[in-house]
Design a protein around this motif. Sequence first.
Motif, PDB file in Angstrom:
ATOM      1  N   UNK A 303     -21.415   9.250  -9.604  1.00  0.00           N
ATOM      2  CA  UNK A 303     -21.879   7.883  -9.414  1.00  0.00           C
ATOM      3  C   UNK A 303     -20.711   6.962  -9.101  1.00  0.00           C
ATOM      4  N   UNK A 304     -20.826   5.711  -9.528  1.00  0.00           N
ATOM      5  CA  UNK A 304     -19.781   4.726  -9.257  1.00  0.00           C
ATOM      6  C   UNK A 304     -19.268   4.171 -10.581  1.00  0.00           C
ATOM      7  N   UNK A 354     -12.379   2.786  -9.621  1.00  0.00           N
ATOM      8  CA  UNK A 354     -11.705   3.836 -10.386  1.00  0.00           C
ATOM      9  C   UNK A 354     -11.350   5.010  -9.487  1.00  0.00           C
ATOM     10  N   UNK A 355     -12.259   5.383  -8.586  1.00  0.00           N
ATOM     11  CA  UNK A 355     -11.978   6.489  -7.668  1.00  0.00           C
ATOM     12  C   UNK A 355     -10.813   6.149  -6.749  1.00  0.00           C
ATOM     13  N   UNK A 357      -8.361   4.155  -7.451  1.00  0.00           N
ATOM     14  CA  UNK A 357      -7.159   4.192  -8.286  1.00  0.00           C
ATOM     15  C   UNK A 357      -6.697   5.629  -8.522  1.00  0.00           C
ATOM     16  N   UNK A 358      -7.644   6.527  -8.821  1.00  0.00           N
ATOM     17  CA  UNK A 358      -7.295   7.931  -9.026  1.00  0.00           C
ATOM     18  C   UNK A 358      -6.767   8.559  -7.741  1.00  0.00           C
ATOM     19  N   UNK A 359      -7.317   8.151  -6.590  1.00  0.00           N
ATOM     20  CA  UNK A 359      -6.827   8.666  -5.318  1.00  0.00           C
ATOM     21  C   UNK A 359      -5.400   8.229  -5.028  1.00  0.00           C
ATOM     22  N   UNK A 360      -5.050   7.003  -5.429  1.00  0.00           N
ATOM     23  CA  UNK A 360      -3.664   6.553  -5.236  1.00  0.00           C
ATOM     24  C   UNK A 360      -2.718   7.266  -6.195  1.00  0.00           C
ATOM     25  N   UNK A 483      -9.759  -4.550 -15.115  1.00  0.00           N
ATOM     26  CA  UNK A 483      -8.919  -3.641 -15.890  1.00  0.00           C
ATOM     27  C   UNK A 483      -8.267  -2.586 -15.019  1.00  0.00           C
ATOM     28  N   UNK A 484      -8.684  -2.478 -13.744  1.00  0.00           N
ATOM     29  CA  UNK A 484      -8.136  -1.486 -12.819  1.00  0.00           C
ATOM     30  C   UNK A 484      -7.323  -2.210 -11.762  1.00  0.00           C
TER      31      UNK A 484
END
Length: 615
Positions: A303-304, A354-355, A357-360, A483-484
């Motif tokens: 999901x998102x 969040x996705x 951020x995780x990709x970076x 927060x991200x």
Amino acid sequence: MFIFLHLLGMLYQRMVISEQSLKSDPYPYQEKIFIFADPELLSEAICNALVTDTKAAQVSQSPRACMCYVIIHAMQAALGEGCDVSGLKASLQDMPMSDVEHWFRQVVVAVECAGNEASADRSQHAARLEKIYCAVLSNAPLGGLQGTPLPNPNISFHLWTEDDQLWKELVLFIRPLSQSCEPDCLSQDLDNFGIQDIISDCECCKQTRFSVLSTDSGIERDLPTAAEEPFTPCSAETEQSRLHRKGGIKKKPSPLENVAFLQAGCNGPGAKPPVKLQKRPGIPPVPAAPLQRLHTARIVLLGDDRILGRLAQAYHSLRKRETRRVFLTPRLNLQFYYIPVDHTATGQEDLCEVAGYLGRADPWYESNINTLCHMIPKLAAMPSSPSKHLVTDLFITDVIAYYVRMGIQPVCFQVYAVKIFFNDPAQEPAEDVFLTELRTQVQESISHRGVSGALEPFLQVVVSNRAKELAMSLRATGLVMKAIPADESEASSSCCSLPLSPYLVCLNVNITEIVRINNLSGRSFSAVANRLKTRNIKIRSTEQRPFMVCLDKDSRRAYRNVISVEVSPCPEPSYCLQKTRTMKFNLHKTEDVGLVKYMPRSLLLPINTFAGVIQ
């Protein structure tokens, strides 16, 4: 070379045993993948595609087939070209299940023993397996070498419809229902199974307690007469007592409340033996063996950002329950994974921060997992083929299996606590948590007359956790807390670029202030952006004008008629409990002492990636 090949073979064997929950005394570990999707956030086509894909993956994953995979793989690795794979398969297929289980256990023991023996060599290991091989093999024609597949893990798909559904599934994974329990009663039993009914393993609860419902007042005159109740002989001491209490009536426990059932899934190696209710005087208690985490639950969220916010809620609730009475923590290794899925066409709001951020943070995550964000909706929209029952291209399941097997490095996100006060003084304050975003918005629009009048400040913002507390009054229609970090530049300049520890936490607060400008043409108003970075913040309306609060971009988690909000890093429940207990004996000490010093202060939500974050 032999050691390397044997290590690969042992890893294959252990992976199949744990992922398929095959019974094995030398390696008693079990794993399971739980896919959670929110049906209100994903389309019906996506949910149906995921259900079809996971079901198709289970076709070739029967316990018998997986045991045969282990046997064939071990024989082929040890005997090489001398292994007749076709004949071995034919022999195993003709065997009854009990024989397959027998030879499976023999192979597992042989492989594990070779791995534990420092002086083991190839010839000795091959001789062991060749003996088993000759006993299994029938007179089948010699065939060529063939590859032994690695079956997909045990995957279950769940539509997240209940708030405590995650906790319920984890409890059932560790302690599965007995065969005598009717499946139709499962939902009702789970609803009646509260955390207060879990048997505690903490030091303060040494004895098992049962819930007892007494229907009498305990007074003799309220007891049934002799005509109503059959006569039973009493002892002399009982006859001398004028007032005595009749034995209470126990409620019939549901399968999930039964003590034996609680310990059903935990009697393997390393599990605690059942605690006896009564101890014989003069006999010292037998020390219980330490618990081992024999179960690994891999939670995959699809999901998102909204489903991650819901995960933060569920994780916080689970940690609070475990603090009150420990059950899952000493037995379960919990891993979280996230696959972004965005099927919205508007694109007005970034729902996958969040996705991004995780990709970076992890380029491997970016190339392997983030590409699924728009691919899964496209695959779900494709028309089904006539041979849908012959599914061979299990793309989604294969990617999930690759992700959970190789993504073992976590990125930890700070969970934030929110305390919400309402306009009605009679309404109790609400407490919640969020992971990505908190947004406030005035419920009534500010009229032109109200703006051009006295210009009383609408919001008062108090920023703490600094050398000096900062308070400011602003006229604004709302604000957004992130927060991200939005990009690399913001992450590098932020006081907490990566929330790796409770001491590196930062909220980016964006407030659009309405400012009055006096010029020759008269008064005008313009919007000025204010940005703050803080860990703790308090916001209240000075005009008693209510506003709305929305958490993690989820309209279902919106609070109305709010007058004040307090935000701070969410404390770890176990830390709070331990510190409270410590303060009882150290009334004059404010700093952390004893065990508290080594416990995490804030609640962090770990999401696994391939590379994680290097500190």
